[in-house]
Design an enzyme around this catalytic site. Sequence first.
Site, PDB file in Angstrom:
ATOM      1  N   ASP A 345      -1.303  -5.914   3.693  1.00  8.68           N
ATOM      2  CA  ASP A 345      -0.887  -5.448   5.019  1.00  8.68           C
ATOM      3  C   ASP A 345      -2.050  -4.661   5.633  1.00  8.68           C
ATOM      4  O   ASP A 345      -2.962  -4.231   4.920  1.00  8.68           O
ATOM      5  CB  ASP A 345       0.356  -4.573   4.856  1.00  8.68           C
ATOM      6  CG  ASP A 345       0.774  -3.912   6.154  1.00  8.68           C
ATOM      7  OD1 ASP A 345       0.875  -4.619   7.172  1.00  8.68           O
ATOM      8  OD2 ASP A 345       0.979  -2.687   6.155  1.00  8.68           O
ATOM      9  N   ASP A 541       3.330  -1.159   2.955  1.00  8.23           N
ATOM     10  CA  ASP A 541       3.886   0.199   2.939  1.00  8.23           C
ATOM     11  C   ASP A 541       5.126   0.369   3.807  1.00  8.23           C
ATOM     12  O   ASP A 541       5.849   1.350   3.644  1.00  8.23           O
ATOM     13  CB  ASP A 541       2.829   1.211   3.399  1.00  8.23           C
ATOM     14  CG  ASP A 541       2.526   1.079   4.891  1.00  8.23           C
ATOM     15  OD1 ASP A 541       2.418   2.103   5.583  1.00  8.23           O
ATOM     16  OD2 ASP A 541       2.381  -0.066   5.372  1.00  8.23           O
ATOM     17  N   ASP A 545       7.407  -4.647   5.468  1.00  4.40           N
ATOM     18  CA  ASP A 545       6.718  -5.285   4.348  1.00  4.40           C
ATOM     19  C   ASP A 545       7.653  -5.573   3.179  1.00  4.40           C
ATOM     20  O   ASP A 545       7.274  -6.312   2.255  1.00  4.40           O
ATOM     21  CB  ASP A 545       5.577  -4.391   3.849  1.00  4.40           C
ATOM     22  CG  ASP A 545       4.490  -4.187   4.888  1.00  4.40           C
ATOM     23  OD1 ASP A 545       4.191  -5.153   5.610  1.00  4.40           O
ATOM     24  OD2 ASP A 545       3.957  -3.073   4.986  1.00  4.40           O
TER      25      ASP A 545
END
Length: 654
Positions: A345, A541, A545
């Site tokens: 990410d 995080d 996600d």
Amino acid sequence: MVCRVSATLTPSPVRRPPEPTAPRRRTRVLALPEARWALASTVAFLLAFPLDLAGASAWLYGPLYAIAYAAGGWEPALEGLRALREKSLDVDLLMIVAALGAAAIGQVLDGGLLIVIFATSGALEALATARTADSVRGLLDLAPTTATRLSADGSAEETVPTGRLAVGDVVLIRPGERIGADGQVLAGESEADQATITGEPLPVPKSPGDEVFAGTLNGTGALRVRVARDPADSVIARIVSLVEEASRTKAPTQLFIEKVEQRYAVGVVVATLAVFGIPLAFGEDLTAALLRAMTFMIVASPCAVVLATMPPLLSAIANAGRHGVLVKSAVAMERLGEIDVAALDKTGTLTEGTPEVTAVRPLPGSGLDEDGLLALAAAAEHPSEHPLARAVVAAAGARGLRIAAADDFVATPGRGVRATVEGCVVTVGRPGEYGGAVGGEVSGGGSSDGTTVLVERDGVAVGTLTLADRPRQDAPAAVAALAAVTGASPVLLTGDNVRAADQVAAATGIVEVRAGLLPEGKVEAVRELQAGGGKVLFVGDGVNDAPALAAAHSGVAMGRAGSDLALETADAVVVRDELGAIAAVVRLSRAARRLVVQNLVIAGVCIAVLVVWDLVGHLPLPLGVAGHEGSTVVVGLNGLRLLREAAWRNAAGG
């Protein structure tokens, strides 16, 4: 090999967001009956063990062993009996029989150890399942429980549960409220904090025609939104469904383990009965036949196999924990070493997650230097709660600048702020919003390395500030380390825009970028990467996600700013947000897997030799127990090698 089947998370299908409920509570360890029974069994065993070794009277330690057996063994024994009623035989029941058989011939300690290992394993699995289920159920708390629905002509307001909203309803979203449904803006201008859905670090301007998502936070303006999706089909509800679905996709592995358990359990039971019955049929003494069968049960017991796998993995978990990486289970540690490619990410993972002032540029003729321009902008922004405003004020504070008082402060969503500072009207916002006209990079409202805002004084442009979500300092080295350990360049998956994603990728050395992804898009990307047989490690995080963390072969969450759901869904958590630790823990996992293979060979050879000896010769019971326990000690000590500090240094150094 002894394996316990972990419970798979299977909450009820999501239909509608729930009616108002009490705040979600995390399951406490001792609230689980499995944990309470495991604790009782372990305590009783630990009290009995030293008394046994010291040669105390059996009347002292015998009852304690009995408590350990009963507390830790009654539940798997009951489950095993239930399985028998369904014409199924599992390893849990076999281990209970082995423990009782060991006790029957005086090896109470061996049996107690088996019971304690199984009880503790079951408690850990129950806790992990309960915590994940808590997080999934609590996810819908992000969405408000009520919404303000407008009448057809917009003249009347009605407060209704969000679960009763229908497609086509028009709702009023006041400043600071969470948006109750996915929809399209009909009227009004504001900004929405969409970090929970898209991962974008900054609020996104919203005006008529723009899409908004349930669970996101409205800014300073009021919006009228037409509901575009049934609440059960909102993005936030789909995140729940995706996490559940991804959890269920791991079930085939568990089914394979059950088949292995069946074959192993049936084989050992049949072999034990044969070892007892055949010699007895040919006239061997009953006691001798029983002793041979019990010896076979002891030496065929998988204690050494259990310890062959657990010490290396648990040692790796403990070592990683000392260095800021929390790996949740031995299974998770093992899976980390199997990955072929990493997917990362952006916001909060590769970047700091908050905007910073990266450039201060006074315009010629403004009479201001960098400090003067920054102090002027900070004075105007000081009353604002916008993330960009906080970044400007923080930058001025870091330079020790005096921030003057501001009067007549006005914030316009999507445009900027206006305030009177020391008699001058100061505006800070997107170029062109307040009438300023400057050329070059400012005319586009952005720069190549971030978001650019224009500062004006009494209607005259005096300079620009550039703000960006900076990559972490250790991100390039961490990306390179992951590429080295997996043999493939990491992939960037983000909900942010393409330009921002490309900037971060270029700064960190990532080649493949997939931007503008909603949570389901990240899941699809992970599945595409795994479609060719590869195993993906996903690092993220945010709430957005969590589905990808669950869908990936292994998931790692950043701990400092990670959402509750991401932390619960991930297999491991980087507590100190040190990206470099991810590659290190992957190497540590691979070292643990090598030790597991070594230990399985040692344990398998020892068990095979002792079993053959017992079958074709005469294996004395004390020698059989010594060989069994000796192999257990050897594999246990071999596995503990990963507790050493040198093991982490080797992993971190590559």
